[in-house]
Design a protein around this motif. Sequence first.
Motif, PDB file in Angstrom:
ATOM      1  N   SER A   1       0.817  -1.220   0.000  1.00 25.44           N
ATOM      2  CA  SER A   1       0.000   0.000   0.000  1.00 25.44           C
ATOM      3  C   SER A   1       0.847   1.265   0.000  1.00 25.44           C
ATOM      4  O   SER A   1       0.341   2.354  -0.300  1.00 25.44           O
ATOM      5  N   MET A   2       2.135   1.143   0.310  1.00 27.89           N
ATOM      6  CA  MET A   2       3.021   2.298   0.320  1.00 27.89           C
ATOM      7  C   MET A   2       3.550   2.620  -1.074  1.00 27.89           C
ATOM      8  O   MET A   2       4.120   3.680  -1.306  1.00 27.89           O
ATOM      9  N   ALA A   3       3.377   1.688  -2.020  1.00 29.75           N
ATOM     10  CA  ALA A   3       3.911   1.854  -3.368  1.00 29.75           C
ATOM     11  C   ALA A   3       3.044   2.788  -4.208  1.00 29.75           C
ATOM     12  O   ALA A   3       1.914   3.114  -3.851  1.00 29.75           O
ATOM     13  N   ASP A   4       3.598   3.223  -5.345  1.00 33.08           N
ATOM     14  CA  ASP A   4       2.833   3.994  -6.320  1.00 33.08           C
ATOM     15  C   ASP A   4       1.989   3.069  -7.191  1.00 33.08           C
ATOM     16  O   ASP A   4       0.950   3.474  -7.721  1.00 33.08           O
ATOM     17  N   ARG A   5       2.447   1.829  -7.290  1.00 33.63           N
ATOM     18  CA  ARG A   5       1.835   0.901  -8.236  1.00 33.63           C
ATOM     19  C   ARG A   5       2.110  -0.523  -7.777  1.00 33.63           C
ATOM     20  O   ARG A   5       3.188  -0.804  -7.239  1.00 33.63           O
ATOM     21  N   VAL A   6       1.146  -1.422  -7.972  1.00 41.21           N
ATOM     22  CA  VAL A   6       1.300  -2.814  -7.560  1.00 41.21           C
ATOM     23  C   VAL A   6       1.118  -3.726  -8.769  1.00 41.21           C
ATOM     24  O   VAL A   6       0.080  -3.689  -9.440  1.00 41.21           O
ATOM     25  N   ILE A   7       2.138  -4.535  -9.039  1.00 40.11           N
ATOM     26  CA  ILE A   7       2.081  -5.555 -10.088  1.00 40.11           C
ATOM     27  C   ILE A   7       1.927  -6.907  -9.407  1.00 40.11           C
ATOM     28  O   ILE A   7       2.746  -7.272  -8.563  1.00 40.11           O
TER      29      ILE A   7
END
Length: 236
Positions: free
Chosen positions: A206-212
């Motif tokens: 959830s801290m990322a800009d984007r999740v793959i």
Amino acid sequence: MSFLEVKDLTRIYGKKENQLIALDHVSFSIEKGQFIAVTGASGSGKSTLLNLLGTMDDAQEGTVKLEDEDILSMKEKQKAIFRRRKIGFVFQEYNLVPVLNVEENIQIPVRLDGKQMNPEYLEKLLHILGLEERRYNLPEELSGGQKQRVAIGRALANHPSLILADEPTGNLDHQNGLEVMALLKESVQQFALTLIVVTHDPAIASMADRVITLSDGAVISDAMVRHALSSEISEK
């Protein structure tokens, strides 16, 4: 031009009836400065992907271009130099040298490149990482969170353009894990780097800009994150 472009990346282990497709024609691109989380169940291909991005493994098909340079086609000596100068690695296991103190462990990538680390930059890293009072301590004298901070400092030592982190909070308790990730994110923002983190922890993702998200070696989801940070992170 994207900072990192992955196209049709395929990695197969074994042969015939023992064949395992670890990555199956994976494609995506990343812009400079993004924080990407790679998630998925155990065996989904997360670590294999990170190894290929870090030139520590070879692919059967596909390309990985970093700043328009085809890194998988490099010869082994070129890959070693490229890793040392362009990529910082942070692992679940801290991989610190036990006989070297905090300062010395951080400087390892620079020394391996036959250079001396800029003293002002070293001081800046020690300050950001909260390790100024621990600079002469050996790894055995540090907590798990402090060891991972040293590992982050080592990853940043050579001014890389890309940080690859494989379950960097796996050996830490929940709160220390959040603190280390917040620190890593802050460092990446301060030095204008790109960060790719493999994690199974939704709070970290959830801290990322984007999740793959990967499943059975394929990308099943690629989504931007809305930053409504949890109260745990906000309270820090």
